[in-house]
Design a protein around this motif. Structure first.
Motif, PDB file in Angstrom:
ATOM      1  N   THR A 148       0.805  -1.228   0.000  1.00 46.13           N
ATOM      2  CA  THR A 148       0.000   0.000   0.000  1.00 46.13           C
ATOM      3  C   THR A 148       0.834   1.272   0.000  1.00 46.13           C
ATOM      4  O   THR A 148       0.658   2.141  -0.851  1.00 46.13           O
ATOM      5  N   LEU A 149       1.712   1.444   0.939  1.00 45.05           N
ATOM      6  CA  LEU A 149       2.356   2.740   1.144  1.00 45.05           C
ATOM      7  C   LEU A 149       3.755   2.884   0.540  1.00 45.05           C
ATOM      8  O   LEU A 149       4.241   4.000   0.412  1.00 45.05           O
ATOM      9  N   LYS A 151       5.197   2.638  -2.459  1.00 51.91           N
ATOM     10  CA  LYS A 151       5.371   3.453  -3.669  1.00 51.91           C
ATOM     11  C   LYS A 151       5.114   4.928  -3.372  1.00 51.91           C
ATOM     12  O   LYS A 151       5.831   5.800  -3.862  1.00 51.91           O
ATOM     13  N   LYS A 152       4.104   5.200  -2.529  1.00 50.68           N
ATOM     14  CA  LYS A 152       3.802   6.598  -2.187  1.00 50.68           C
ATOM     15  C   LYS A 152       4.953   7.235  -1.424  1.00 50.68           C
ATOM     16  O   LYS A 152       5.343   8.375  -1.704  1.00 50.68           O
ATOM     17  N   VAL A 153       5.532   6.492  -0.478  1.00 52.89           N
ATOM     18  CA  VAL A 153       6.642   7.027   0.308  1.00 52.89           C
ATOM     19  C   VAL A 153       7.862   7.243  -0.580  1.00 52.89           C
ATOM     20  O   VAL A 153       8.531   8.276  -0.493  1.00 52.89           O
ATOM     21  N   ASN A 155       7.891   7.826  -3.834  1.00 50.43           N
ATOM     22  CA  ASN A 155       7.604   8.986  -4.697  1.00 50.43           C
ATOM     23  C   ASN A 155       7.736  10.290  -3.916  1.00 50.43           C
ATOM     24  O   ASN A 155       8.258  11.285  -4.435  1.00 50.43           O
ATOM     25  N   HIS A 156       7.272  10.324  -2.667  1.00 49.76           N
ATOM     26  CA  HIS A 156       7.374  11.524  -1.832  1.00 49.76           C
ATOM     27  C   HIS A 156       8.844  11.883  -1.591  1.00 49.76           C
ATOM     28  O   HIS A 156       9.232  13.054  -1.706  1.00 49.76           O
ATOM     29  N   ARG A 159      10.319  13.259  -4.802  1.00 48.63           N
ATOM     30  CA  ARG A 159       9.875  14.642  -5.028  1.00 48.63           C
ATOM     31  C   ARG A 159      10.635  15.617  -4.144  1.00 48.63           C
ATOM     32  O   ARG A 159      11.003  16.710  -4.585  1.00 48.63           O
TER      33      ARG A 159
END
Length: 195
Positions: A148-149, A151-153, A155-156, A159
């Protein structure tokens, strides 16, 4: 006349001895190739070995012949079983063709080097050997995080790094712009020159 009979008998005696010997060949049963250096032993105590072409001579006065070679199975043949002049030997599949023996010290040193544990192996030995059966709560949380998390972490974080690089470039450009502005600012000397 007696003299000629004795001469004839003397000439026939070596031929009778020659006739009492058998010429034979030892051959590999699989490849049909003659085998050299086979030890041939008869029951009356005579020993010989085969020549390069696998041939040997055996006297006619034997009851049993033994054939010995390290690469072939041991075989014995009785005189009553002997038909023809070729004896076949079966290769020994368990025979070692070459044996290397190291000295005791050298062997022990080599074995100590081989059996010396690596640093990874030492670390693995320190870890607990028992792994409990069932679901590991920590493993389950790691799996949920990955699904769940993660890929988001990632990417963050990517960035944030990109924004830091962009801000550094903007600050560099701003400093260059400010230095250019200071060079072109009107000073009282420039104003006098224009007039």
């Amino acid at each position: 006349m007696n003299f000629t009979i004795i001469h004839i008998l003397l000439l026939l005696m070596p031929s009778s001895v020659i006739m009492a010997q058998n010429n034979m060949v030892v051959v590999n049963v699989e490849s049909k190739v003659p085998i050299r250096d086979v030890r041939v032993c008869t029951d009356n105590g005579q020993e010989s070995s085969t020549s390069w072409d696998g041939s040997f001579v055996v006297p006619d006065s034997f009851l049993r012949i033994d054939f010995l070679h390290p690469d072939f199975e041991r075989r014995y043949i009785l005189k009553s079983e002997l038909y023809g002049d070729t004896i076949f030997l079966i290769p020994n599949t368990n025979a070692l063709h070459e044996v290397v023996i190291y000295g005791e010290r050298r062997f022990e040193k080599r074995m100590a080097q081989i059996l010396k544990p690596s640093p990874q192996q030492i670390e693995r030995d320190k870890m607990p050997k028992y792994i409990p059966a069932g679901i590991s709560p920590l493993g389950f949380l790691c799996l949920v995080y990955d699904l769940t998390l993660r890929k988001k972490v990632e990417n963050h974080i990517r960035r944030k790094k990109a924004l830091k690089e962009v801000r550094k470039k903007e600050e560099e450009f701003q400093q260059k712009w400010d230095s250019l502005k200071l060079q072109k600012k009107p000073t009282p000397e420039r104003i006098k020159k224009k007039q």
